[in-house]
Each structure stands twice: as C-alpha cells, then as structure tokens.
Write an enzyme that holds these catalytic residues in place. Structure first.
Site, mmCIF file in Angstrom:
data_model
loop_
_atom_site.group_PDB
_atom_site.id
_atom_site.type_symbol
_atom_site.label_atom_id
_atom_site.label_comp_id
_atom_site.label_asym_id
_atom_site.label_seq_id
_atom_site.Cartn_x
_atom_site.Cartn_y
_atom_site.Cartn_z
ATOM 1 N N GLU A 121 0.886 -1.339 -0.082
ATOM 2 C CA GLU A 121 0.137 -0.026 0.051
ATOM 3 C C GLU A 121 0.852 1.214 0.046
ATOM 4 O O GLU A 121 1.415 1.540 0.889
ATOM 5 C CB GLU A 121 -0.955 0.232 1.311
ATOM 6 C CG GLU A 121 -2.174 1.354 1.165
ATOM 7 C CD GLU A 121 -2.786 1.274 2.472
ATOM 8 O OE1 GLU A 121 -2.379 0.792 3.546
ATOM 9 O OE2 GLU A 121 -3.810 1.829 2.294
ATOM 10 N N ALA A 132 -3.472 8.642 6.185
ATOM 11 C CA ALA A 132 -2.566 8.364 7.417
ATOM 12 C C ALA A 132 -1.239 7.950 6.775
ATOM 13 O O ALA A 132 -0.289 7.573 7.502
ATOM 14 C CB ALA A 132 -3.236 7.671 8.410
ATOM 15 N N HIS A 210 -9.958 0.164 0.476
ATOM 16 C CA HIS A 210 -10.937 0.788 1.503
ATOM 17 C C HIS A 210 -11.744 1.771 0.869
ATOM 18 O O HIS A 210 -11.760 3.149 1.039
ATOM 19 C CB HIS A 210 -10.125 1.311 2.813
ATOM 20 C CG HIS A 210 -8.866 1.930 2.621
ATOM 21 N ND1 HIS A 210 -8.748 3.059 1.584
ATOM 22 C CD2 HIS A 210 -7.821 2.161 3.374
ATOM 23 C CE1 HIS A 210 -7.570 3.416 1.980
ATOM 24 N NE2 HIS A 210 -6.871 2.833 2.762
ATOM 25 N N ASP A 267 -7.696 -3.189 7.788
ATOM 26 C CA ASP A 267 -6.954 -1.852 7.993
ATOM 27 C C ASP A 267 -6.391 -1.925 9.359
ATOM 28 O O ASP A 267 -5.996 -0.590 9.641
ATOM 29 C CB ASP A 267 -7.386 -0.836 7.218
ATOM 30 C CG ASP A 267 -6.475 0.354 6.953
ATOM 31 O OD1 ASP A 267 -5.333 -0.117 6.635
ATOM 32 O OD2 ASP A 267 -6.774 1.350 6.736
ATOM 33 N N LEU A 300 -8.325 9.889 10.412
ATOM 34 C CA LEU A 300 -8.609 8.312 10.780
ATOM 35 C C LEU A 300 -7.181 7.850 10.278
ATOM 36 O O LEU A 300 -6.919 7.882 9.077
ATOM 37 C CB LEU A 300 -9.735 7.858 9.985
ATOM 38 C CG LEU A 300 -10.923 7.862 10.671
ATOM 39 C CD1 LEU A 300 -12.214 7.555 9.811
ATOM 40 C CD2 LEU A 300 -11.177 7.319 11.924
ATOM 41 N N ALA A 301 -6.699 7.050 11.072
ATOM 42 C CA ALA A 301 -5.433 6.181 10.830
ATOM 43 C C ALA A 301 -5.409 4.881 11.091
ATOM 44 O O ALA A 301 -4.931 4.353 12.193
ATOM 45 C CB ALA A 301 -4.223 6.680 11.892
HETATM 46 ZN ZN ZN Z 1 -3.938 0.800 4.984
#
Ligand code: ZN
Length: 372
Positions: A121, A132, A210, A267, A300-301
């Site tokens: 990723e 993030a 996502h 995730d 959001l992380a």
């Molecule tokens: Zn990820």
C-alpha cells in the site's frame, strides 16, 4: 509435515450450498461433511484479510517479528489467511518489510494465520490523498517495480490510477499476477477506466482499496474513481466496516452495487488489541480512543478492527450471516485467485472459525490445526 489426526467439529456448518447442521471431519484438508443433530454454534470458513498493517503491538514494517505477532493476534479473532500490508515509507524500508513478509511466509507462523504474501500500500499513491500515509510517495518506475516483484511476495498493490506511468506499471504488475487496487487517489473516472482496461488486457484483476476512504466522493458530474469502481461489475472493492470509517448506509449502497464483489478488511494497525492510548503508524503518532485511531489532526489512521467484529457489524445492519461470511472469506479468496480456501468444501484447506450464537469466536483452525 507431521500428519494430523482427523478432527471432527459439530455445529451449523456454512457450506457453499448454505448451512448444514451436522459435523465436519478434517485433517489438513476437509474430509467429510455429514448432516445430523448438532449444537447451535456456527462453523464458518476462516477469514481472509487482504489489508492489515498490524495488531497486538506488531506491524508489517517492523519485519519478521511484527508479522508473526499480528498473524497470531488476528488468528485469535478468526483470520486464517492474511496479506500483511506495508505503508508509504522510504523505499528501502518498504523493501525490507517485504523481505520480512517473504521470510515469514516461507516458514509459517506457529499458532497464527497463514501469511499469503504482502499488500503493497503505497508509495505509488497520490500525495493529495494520503489519509494517514506519510508524504513520501513516489512514481511507479519500472526499476522499483522490478525490485519488488523479484521477491515474488506482493499479491496486491494499492495505486492511484492518475499517476504518471501507471498504465505501464499496472500492466507489469498484472503480468506478474499482482492484483491492482485503486486507492489513495484523486483520479478521475476516466483514469480508473483506462488503467482497469490495461490490467484486464494482461489478464489481471482490479479492486478498490478501502472504498470511500482516501478517495473523492461520487458526484453526478464527477464520478471519480469511486464511481468507476462501483460501475465496474468485475471490480472487487475492500471496505473497512468498523462503523467509524464508513457509515452503514454507504456500506449497504456499496454492497448493492458490488453484488458479491465487496470484501471486508480490517486495515488494522499495531494498536489493535491494545488498550486506548498512543500508538504509531508509518512513523506518525496515532491516538486511539474508543475504537478510533487518528493522527493528531483527527485524520483516521487505520483501525483497531478485527474481522470477527466486522462480521458482527455486517450482521447488525441486516446482512444475512451467509453473505457476511462471503465478504470475509469467499470473496477475498476470489480476488486473490485462491481455489484452496475461502469455502467449506471437501478437499479444501481446513480453515475454520467456530462462533457462538452471538458470533463470538470460540475456536479457530488453520490448515486443520487449532490456533485458538
Ligand atoms: Zn491501509
């Protein structure tokens, strides 16, 4: 390999033809499924997480030890196969993380999920939609891709389709059997359509990373990559269903559009399974409170989700358990082209999650061995 005694589990077994009440017998693979009286617990195919950074303090970027820690932690929550996922970082760090995943894959994790390979990723993502991810994105040059592909460990790559050179990169990845997933993108509808066509010309498979997160929204006159992923019937799409990343109505909309091609992921970051407090993702400080992981600015992380919770969340919003299970097992297996797992059928791997009536994990089996 040590040979296993045949094990027999009784309950409501979710087979490809629906629930069978009875018993499943297995060694490393499933030997028999017989109908009969059985208690009310559920026996589902093991979960497959194609997007998971960490858990219980371990992270893919830590190397072998981190991968083992997360494989055991998520294994205890029903994940029986996983793709440890890297984050955007200096290329040498990404490469050493990939080598760690390759090492763990070859020797296996005692008491943990099967490590299938890696999800790369970043860093081939848009600097305008980092989420993030650290701001160290780079373009997908042929030499970088060759270096990564030489390890033969990457199974899935998140890329922004609008990046320069992405058509050629997508072809190269697809020829190597790597799935191409669009994410961390500000691309136009046309960018996604063009790169998806390049992927398919090489016999590849398209997915979305996502869905809804780190990509533009769908507007009537600007459908973006999100619109392209929803419109493309053959494309798969991941979704983080922890009830923080995606509103339940958006999840149900994606489910209706993707019709069997939506898969749930965690995730999850290293903070998953640990008490609230400070953590880390890709070198950035993360704060975890009440199930939400965020950077200092509130972005959001990743998540602290596990797939058993994702299953319960999907069922909670009205998805039948058979279909929710498919989003966690059958569909990710299809995305990765795995025919030995993802379903309960005679001859397939004995990867199971046994759950009580409230869908809480009771037992987990990986390749016939009980790990939880
Ligand atoms: Zn990820």
């Amino acid at each position: 390999m040590m040979s296993l005694m045949s094990t027999r589990l009784q309950g409501r077994i979710l087979t490809s033809r629906g629930f069978v009440t009875g018993a499943v017998s297995f060694g490393r693979t499933i030997e028999d499924i017989e109908a009969g009286d059985a208690p009310g617990r559920y026996i589902l195919p093991g979960f497959i997480d194609v997007h998971v950074h960490g858990g219980n303090g371990g992270d893919t970027m830590d190397g072998e030890r981190g991968v083992e820690t997360m494989a055991r932690f998520h294994g205890s929550h029903g994940t029986t196969s996983m793709l440890p996922t890297t984050v955007t970082a200096p290329w040498s760090n990404v490469m050493s993380a990939l080598r760690g995943v390759a090492e763990v894959r070859s020797r296996g994790v005692e008491g943990g999920a099967d490590v299938l390979g890696a999800h790369l990723e970043g860093p081939f993502i848009s600097p305008k939609r980092l989420g993030a991810q650290a701001p160290q994105t780079i373009l997908p040059s042929a030499s970088l891709l060759e270096e990564a592909l030489a390890l033969n460990v990457v199974r899935l790559t998140t890329v922004a389709p609008e990046l320069e050179g992405m058509d050629a990169a997508a072809r190269k990845l697809s020829r190597a059997g790597v799935r191409v997933s669009f994410g961390h993108t500000v691309g136009a509808y046309e960018d996604a359509v063009r790169v998806a066509a390049a992927v398919r010309e090489e016999g590849g498979t398209v997915s979305g990373t996502h869905l809804f997160n780190a990509m533009s929204g769908l507007m009537g006159r600007a459908p973006g990559v999100l619109g392209a992923l929803l419109a493309d019937e053959a494309a798969f799409a991941e979704l983080i269903f922890d009830l923080h990343h995606v509103y339940s109505g958006a999840f149900l909309a994606a489910r209706a559009a993707k019709r069997g091609r939506l898969l749930l992921i965690t995730d999850a970051i290293r903070a998953a399974g640990l008490p609230d407090g400070e953590s880390e993702l890709g070198g950035q400080k993360v704060f975890v409170k009440n199930g939400r992981a965020t950077l200092v600015d509130g972005t959001l992380a990743g998540s602290v989700l596990t797939l058993d919770v994702a299953l319960r969340n999907a069922v909670k919003v009205g998805v039948p358990i058979e279909e929710a299970s498919r989003m966690l097992s059958g569909t990710p297996a299809e995305l990765l082209g795995l025919s030995d797992r993802g379903r309960i059928e005679v001859g397939l791997r004995a990867d199971f999650v046994v759950l009580d009536e409230a869908l809480r994990v009771l037992e987990v089996y990986v390749g016939g061995e009980r790990i939880a």
